[in-house]
Design a protein around this motif. Structure first.
Motif, PDB file in Angstrom:
ATOM      1  N   ALA A 316      51.370  54.662  32.142  1.00 53.51           N
ATOM      2  CA  ALA A 316      50.366  53.601  32.034  1.00 53.51           C
ATOM      3  C   ALA A 316      50.733  52.445  32.940  1.00 53.51           C
ATOM      4  O   ALA A 316      51.905  52.259  33.307  1.00 53.51           O
ATOM      5  CB  ALA A 316      50.244  53.123  30.585  1.00 53.51           C
ATOM      6  N   VAL A 317      49.712  51.658  33.300  1.00 52.01           N
ATOM      7  CA  VAL A 317      49.896  50.431  34.077  1.00 52.01           C
ATOM      8  C   VAL A 317      49.181  49.301  33.353  1.00 52.01           C
ATOM      9  O   VAL A 317      48.009  49.426  32.983  1.00 52.01           O
ATOM     10  CB  VAL A 317      49.327  50.568  35.504  1.00 52.01           C
ATOM     11  N   PHE A 318      49.905  48.213  33.137  1.00 48.71           N
ATOM     12  CA  PHE A 318      49.317  46.977  32.622  1.00 48.71           C
ATOM     13  C   PHE A 318      49.038  46.074  33.816  1.00 48.71           C
ATOM     14  O   PHE A 318      49.896  45.904  34.690  1.00 48.71           O
ATOM     15  CB  PHE A 318      50.308  46.303  31.669  1.00 48.71           C
ATOM     16  N   PHE A 319      47.818  45.519  33.898  1.00 53.13           N
ATOM     17  CA  PHE A 319      47.506  44.604  34.989  1.00 53.13           C
ATOM     18  C   PHE A 319      46.844  43.348  34.453  1.00 53.13           C
ATOM     19  O   PHE A 319      46.266  43.338  33.365  1.00 53.13           O
ATOM     20  CB  PHE A 319      46.606  45.277  36.043  1.00 53.13           C
ATOM     21  N   GLU A 320      46.941  42.288  35.229  1.00 57.10           N
ATOM     22  CA  GLU A 320      46.214  41.048  34.970  1.00 57.10           C
ATOM     23  C   GLU A 320      45.623  40.542  36.269  1.00 57.10           C
ATOM     24  O   GLU A 320      46.242  40.679  37.331  1.00 57.10           O
ATOM     25  CB  GLU A 320      47.126  39.962  34.389  1.00 57.10           C
ATOM     26  N   GLN A 321      44.443  39.959  36.196  1.00 54.43           N
ATOM     27  CA  GLN A 321      43.812  39.302  37.335  1.00 54.43           C
ATOM     28  C   GLN A 321      43.125  38.043  36.849  1.00 54.43           C
ATOM     29  O   GLN A 321      42.429  38.045  35.830  1.00 54.43           O
ATOM     30  CB  GLN A 321      42.784  40.212  38.014  1.00 54.43           C
ATOM     31  N   GLU A 322      43.308  36.975  37.589  1.00 53.04           N
ATOM     32  CA  GLU A 322      42.649  35.717  37.237  1.00 53.04           C
ATOM     33  C   GLU A 322      41.186  35.738  37.671  1.00 53.04           C
ATOM     34  O   GLU A 322      40.839  36.296  38.716  1.00 53.04           O
ATOM     35  CB  GLU A 322      43.396  34.551  37.886  1.00 53.04           C
ATOM     36  N   THR A 323      40.322  35.133  36.842  1.00 53.87           N
ATOM     37  CA  THR A 323      38.888  35.147  37.086  1.00 53.87           C
ATOM     38  C   THR A 323      38.307  33.774  36.760  1.00 53.87           C
ATOM     39  O   THR A 323      38.986  32.902  36.225  1.00 53.87           O
ATOM     40  CB  THR A 323      38.186  36.185  36.194  1.00 53.87           C
ATOM     41  N   ASP A 324      37.029  33.623  37.073  1.00 53.11           N
ATOM     42  CA  ASP A 324      36.265  32.494  36.563  1.00 53.11           C
ATOM     43  C   ASP A 324      34.898  33.027  36.141  1.00 53.11           C
ATOM     44  O   ASP A 324      34.617  34.227  36.266  1.00 53.11           O
ATOM     45  CB  ASP A 324      36.153  31.363  37.584  1.00 53.11           C
ATOM     46  N   GLU A 325      34.059  32.152  35.645  1.00 53.80           N
ATOM     47  CA  GLU A 325      32.755  32.586  35.130  1.00 53.80           C
ATOM     48  C   GLU A 325      31.931  33.293  36.195  1.00 53.80           C
ATOM     49  O   GLU A 325      31.202  34.248  35.907  1.00 53.80           O
ATOM     50  CB  GLU A 325      31.999  31.366  34.592  1.00 53.80           C
ATOM     51  N   ARG A 326      32.098  32.879  37.448  1.00 56.33           N
ATOM     52  CA  ARG A 326      31.314  33.443  38.536  1.00 56.33           C
ATOM     53  C   ARG A 326      31.793  34.830  38.942  1.00 56.33           C
ATOM     54  O   ARG A 326      30.999  35.680  39.356  1.00 56.33           O
ATOM     55  CB  ARG A 326      31.394  32.484  39.735  1.00 56.33           C
ATOM     56  N   THR A 327      33.121  35.093  38.851  1.00 54.42           N
ATOM     57  CA  THR A 327      33.682  36.338  39.385  1.00 54.42           C
ATOM     58  C   THR A 327      34.036  37.375  38.334  1.00 54.42           C
ATOM     59  O   THR A 327      34.312  38.529  38.685  1.00 54.42           O
ATOM     60  CB  THR A 327      34.961  36.025  40.186  1.00 54.42           C
ATOM     61  N   GLU A 328      34.059  37.011  37.059  1.00 53.01           N
ATOM     62  CA  GLU A 328      34.609  37.900  36.028  1.00 53.01           C
ATOM     63  C   GLU A 328      33.934  39.269  36.009  1.00 53.01           C
ATOM     64  O   GLU A 328      34.595  40.316  36.037  1.00 53.01           O
ATOM     65  CB  GLU A 328      34.487  37.237  34.660  1.00 53.01           C
ATOM     66  N   GLU A 329      32.607  39.301  35.957  1.00 54.14           N
ATOM     67  CA  GLU A 329      31.899  40.579  35.838  1.00 54.14           C
ATOM     68  C   GLU A 329      32.099  41.449  37.073  1.00 54.14           C
ATOM     69  O   GLU A 329      32.334  42.656  36.964  1.00 54.14           O
ATOM     70  CB  GLU A 329      30.414  40.316  35.602  1.00 54.14           C
ATOM     71  N   ARG A 330      32.035  40.823  38.256  1.00 58.72           N
ATOM     72  CA  ARG A 330      32.202  41.606  39.479  1.00 58.72           C
ATOM     73  C   ARG A 330      33.612  42.169  39.593  1.00 58.72           C
ATOM     74  O   ARG A 330      33.805  43.326  39.980  1.00 58.72           O
ATOM     75  CB  ARG A 330      31.883  40.730  40.692  1.00 58.72           C
ATOM     76  N   LEU A 331      34.628  41.378  39.253  1.00 63.35           N
ATOM     77  CA  LEU A 331      36.004  41.858  39.350  1.00 63.35           C
ATOM     78  C   LEU A 331      36.288  42.948  38.330  1.00 63.35           C
ATOM     79  O   LEU A 331      37.008  43.914  38.629  1.00 63.35           O
ATOM     80  CB  LEU A 331      36.974  40.692  39.174  1.00 63.35           C
ATOM     81  N   LEU A 332      35.738  42.836  37.129  1.00 69.68           N
ATOM     82  CA  LEU A 332      35.885  43.912  36.156  1.00 69.68           C
ATOM     83  C   LEU A 332      35.319  45.206  36.724  1.00 69.68           C
ATOM     84  O   LEU A 332      35.919  46.279  36.596  1.00 69.68           O
ATOM     85  CB  LEU A 332      35.190  43.546  34.845  1.00 69.68           C
ATOM     86  N   GLY A 333      34.163  45.118  37.389  1.00 73.93           N
ATOM     87  CA  GLY A 333      33.570  46.303  38.003  1.00 73.93           C
ATOM     88  C   GLY A 333      34.460  46.897  39.082  1.00 73.93           C
ATOM     89  O   GLY A 333      34.588  48.125  39.190  1.00 73.93           O
ATOM     90  N   GLU A 334      35.098  46.057  39.882  1.00 72.47           N
ATOM     91  CA  GLU A 334      35.989  46.561  40.936  1.00 72.47           C
ATOM     92  C   GLU A 334      37.203  47.275  40.344  1.00 72.47           C
ATOM     93  O   GLU A 334      37.630  48.323  40.837  1.00 72.47           O
ATOM     94  CB  GLU A 334      36.438  45.409  41.838  1.00 72.47           C
ATOM     95  N   TRP A 335      37.766  46.711  39.284  1.00 68.59           N
ATOM     96  CA  TRP A 335      38.912  47.360  38.646  1.00 68.59           C
ATOM     97  C   TRP A 335      38.491  48.683  38.004  1.00 68.59           C
ATOM     98  O   TRP A 335      39.220  49.694  38.104  1.00 68.59           O
ATOM     99  CB  TRP A 335      39.537  46.434  37.603  1.00 68.59           C
ATOM    100  N   LEU A 336      37.333  48.718  37.350  1.00 68.54           N
ATOM    101  CA  LEU A 336      36.874  49.970  36.732  1.00 68.54           C
ATOM    102  C   LEU A 336      36.636  51.036  37.787  1.00 68.54           C
ATOM    103  O   LEU A 336      36.940  52.226  37.574  1.00 68.54           O
ATOM    104  CB  LEU A 336      35.597  49.716  35.927  1.00 68.54           C
ATOM    105  N   GLU A 337      36.102  50.646  38.933  1.00 71.76           N
ATOM    106  CA  GLU A 337      35.889  51.618  40.015  1.00 71.76           C
ATOM    107  C   GLU A 337      37.228  52.154  40.519  1.00 71.76           C
ATOM    108  O   GLU A 337      37.377  53.349  40.787  1.00 71.76           O
ATOM    109  CB  GLU A 337      35.120  50.922  41.150  1.00 71.76           C
ATOM    110  N   LEU A 338      38.224  51.288  40.617  1.00 67.07           N
ATOM    111  CA  LEU A 338      39.553  51.725  41.049  1.00 67.07           C
ATOM    112  C   LEU A 338      40.169  52.669  40.026  1.00 67.07           C
ATOM    113  O   LEU A 338      40.793  53.685  40.383  1.00 67.07           O
ATOM    114  CB  LEU A 338      40.444  50.488  41.238  1.00 67.07           C
ATOM    115  N   VAL A 339      39.994  52.365  38.756  1.00 68.10           N
ATOM    116  CA  VAL A 339      40.499  53.224  37.682  1.00 68.10           C
ATOM    117  C   VAL A 339      39.876  54.612  37.766  1.00 68.10           C
ATOM    118  O   VAL A 339      40.570  55.637  37.678  1.00 68.10           O
ATOM    119  CB  VAL A 339      40.209  52.565  36.314  1.00 68.10           C
ATOM    120  N   GLU A 340      38.570  54.664  37.936  1.00 74.15           N
ATOM    121  CA  GLU A 340      37.866  55.960  37.996  1.00 74.15           C
ATOM    122  C   GLU A 340      38.318  56.758  39.208  1.00 74.15           C
ATOM    123  O   GLU A 340      38.493  57.983  39.136  1.00 74.15           O
ATOM    124  CB  GLU A 340      36.352  55.725  38.053  1.00 74.15           C
ATOM    125  N   ARG A 341      38.500  56.108  40.338  1.00 77.47           N
ATOM    126  CA  ARG A 341      38.838  56.834  41.567  1.00 77.47           C
ATOM    127  C   ARG A 341      40.213  57.498  41.489  1.00 77.47           C
ATOM    128  O   ARG A 341      40.466  58.489  42.177  1.00 77.47           O
ATOM    129  CB  ARG A 341      38.774  55.881  42.768  1.00 77.47           C
TER     130      ARG A 341
END
Length: 513
Positions: A316-341
């Motif tokens: 397993a890998v634990f990760f953290e990324q800093e976000t704000d209200e503007r970027t949170e949803e988009r960054l979650l999508g990028e991480w999920l895409e990386l996870v799936e790939r």
């Protein structure tokens, strides 16, 4: 100055988290000011009395375990200084060496500021983090303590107080140092000639670099050159939000590929772009502040308390990324895409953006060392734990060597830690004394392999008394003698930090004890 000499009063100052036996001292000193520290050191020099500096005792390499003489505790140097927020959002702060790191971070956070260094034990003292160049999970993004130190006040065994500010005093390109002490006196010294390993984390020996800032020499010097009494550090704007995840993988190959891409994309994101020649905005995208690893054996341990850890997970890998209200949803999508790939067990993995979820995942990350220690205590054994780091390209080979060597030896183990910096902790778990002896022999082989791959023997915990011979393996005998010459320039009587970093035969005995 308070002084304690009754053995029942000072026992807790004769040990640290390494659980090393044999600590002994005549008395413990509790100075309340830098001037008192300087006077105590001058008196120790006059009497040729060894001095061991005692911070909070969270170190695990025996640095606080005295071998005679006196102990100098920094716990009363606990004055919080200024905390200043600048117009750009960050700021700076000053504090005494005995201020508890967690308290310091809390005070900064209350003003919307972040002090990034995050060693696991938040109960450590700020001065101790400087003496060891402490790091932690967030080091992958922010670097270790060194990156934030603006100024230091340091007491020397000559009785002098140095006021050092970054950018004011440097070594010559050839390594020569000339440090003014006042009254026309100077310390003349030379930096060792070795090159430090090309790893992102390194905490073994003195900082060496052409034209090095004198501030950097004291950071990570483990209480062997002087006593840090006050610190001034830079602070960053506190992030608005943090996205966290624990991602489980079907295979180690997929896990390592995920880490490689996450690391590469994070490093690219941090490079400023200049699209039209204007100001330098930072790129937006995946930018992990932490990338932490758990091997299959670690997950077996954790299932006792966390039954939702999937049985088919190979790591397993634990990760953290800093976000704000503007970027949170988009960054979650990028991480999920990386996870799936990378063929992760996406449906079984955990993600969170609120404080409760993040706290749960941090608790998961910190549970393993506690469980390992409990397992060993039941068997009357101590773990043998590595602290090596290697360059990016060498990490897969180093990880294979760890696992193959331990499987052939039939020794139990768990591996976890800071994979973003190619720095994982291999905890060997002996069941009896024979296995403990085998584990110590294998540790030496791990050191040799790490050094051969361009790595460091200590990435974050320092050398102390426990790893002195490994420093010899890293740099060689000639380099240790150069380090000893540098120490003698700042501590002529060699009373400070006896036994730390250097084998005793490289330094003259101070006498008197």
């Amino acid at each position: 100055m308070l002084i304690k000499s009754q053995q029942d009063e000072i026992q807790s100052y004769l040990a640290d988290a390494s659980n090393s036996a044999g600590g002994r001292a005549e008395r413990v000193l509790f100075p309340e000011s830098a001037a008192e520290v300087a006077r105590a050191l001058a008196a120790a020099t006059a009497g040729r009395t060894p001095v061991t500096v005692a911070g909070a005792g969270t170190g695990i390499v025996g640095g606080r375990v005295p071998q005679g003489g006196v102990v100098l505790s920094t716990e009363r140097l606990n004055r919080m200084g200024e905390i200043v927020r600048e117009t750009w959002g960050g700021g700076w702060a000053s504090a005494g060496a005995g201020v508890v790191l967690a308290d310091f971070q809390r005070e900064a956070g209350a003003r919307g500021l972040l002090y990034p260094p995050d060693p696991t034990e938040g109960s450590c003292y700020l001065g101790g983090t400087v003496a060891t160049n402490a790091s932690g999970a967030r080091t992958f993004k922010y670097g270790p303590t060194r990156a934030y130190v603006r100024a230091l006040q340091v007491a020397l065994t000559t009785g002098d107080l140095l006021e050092l500010r970054r950018g004011e005093l440097f070594a010559e390109v050839d390594g020569r140092l000339s440090v003014p002490l006042g009254g026309g006196r100077r310390i003349e010294a030379r930096l060792p000639s070795y090159r430090m390993p090309a790893t992102r984390k390194h905490a073994a020996g003195y900082f060496v670099h052409p034209g090095a800032d004198l501030v950097d020499l004291f950071i990570g010097s483990e209480g062997t050159l002087g006593v840090v009494t006050e610190v001034e550090v830079s602070l960053l704007p506190r992030p608005e939000g943090v996205l966290s995840g624990v991602v489980f993988f079907r295979s180690e190959e997929s896990l390592l590929a995920f880490v490689r891409e996450a690391r590469e994309r994070s490093l690219r994101t941090r490079v400023p772009s200049l699209p039209d020649g204007g100001p330098s905005p930072w790129r937006e995208g995946i930018d992990a502040r932490a990338l932490e690893y758990f091997d299959e054996e670690a997950l077996r341990f954790l299932r006792e308390r966390y039954p939702l850890v999937p049985l088919r997970a190979a790591g397993a890998v634990f990760f953290e990324q800093e976000t704000d209200e503007r970027t949170e949803e988009r960054l979650l999508g990028e991480w999920l895409e990386l996870v799936e790939r990378h063929d992760a067990l996406a449906d079984d993995s955990w993600f969170g953006t609120n404080e409760h979820d993040r706290a749960e995942m941090r608790a998961f990350r910190h549970a393993l060392p506690v469980m390992v220690n409990e397992w060993l205590a039941r068997r009357g054994q101590r773990k043998v734990s590595t602290d090596m780091a290697v360059p990016d390209a060498a990490f897969p080979e180093m990880l294979r060597f760890y696992k193959e060597t331990l499987r052939i030896a039939r020794l139990g183990y768990v591996i976890f830690g800071h994979i973003g910096d190619n720095h994982v902790h291999v905890n060997i778990l002996p069941r009896d004394d024979a296995e403990a002896a085998a584990a110590r022999e294998i540790y030496g082989r791990f050191v040799e392999r790490a050094v051969s791959l361009g790595g460091t023997v200590s990435a974050e915990h320092g050398v102390g008394k426990i790893k002195r011979e490994y420093l010899r393996a890293l740099y060689g005998e000639a380099a240790l003698r150069e380090m000893a010459d540098l120490k003698r320039a700042f501590d002529p009587a060699c009373v400070l930090g006896r036994g730390n970093i250097f084998p005793e035969e490289l330094l003259p005995a101070p006498g008197g004890q």
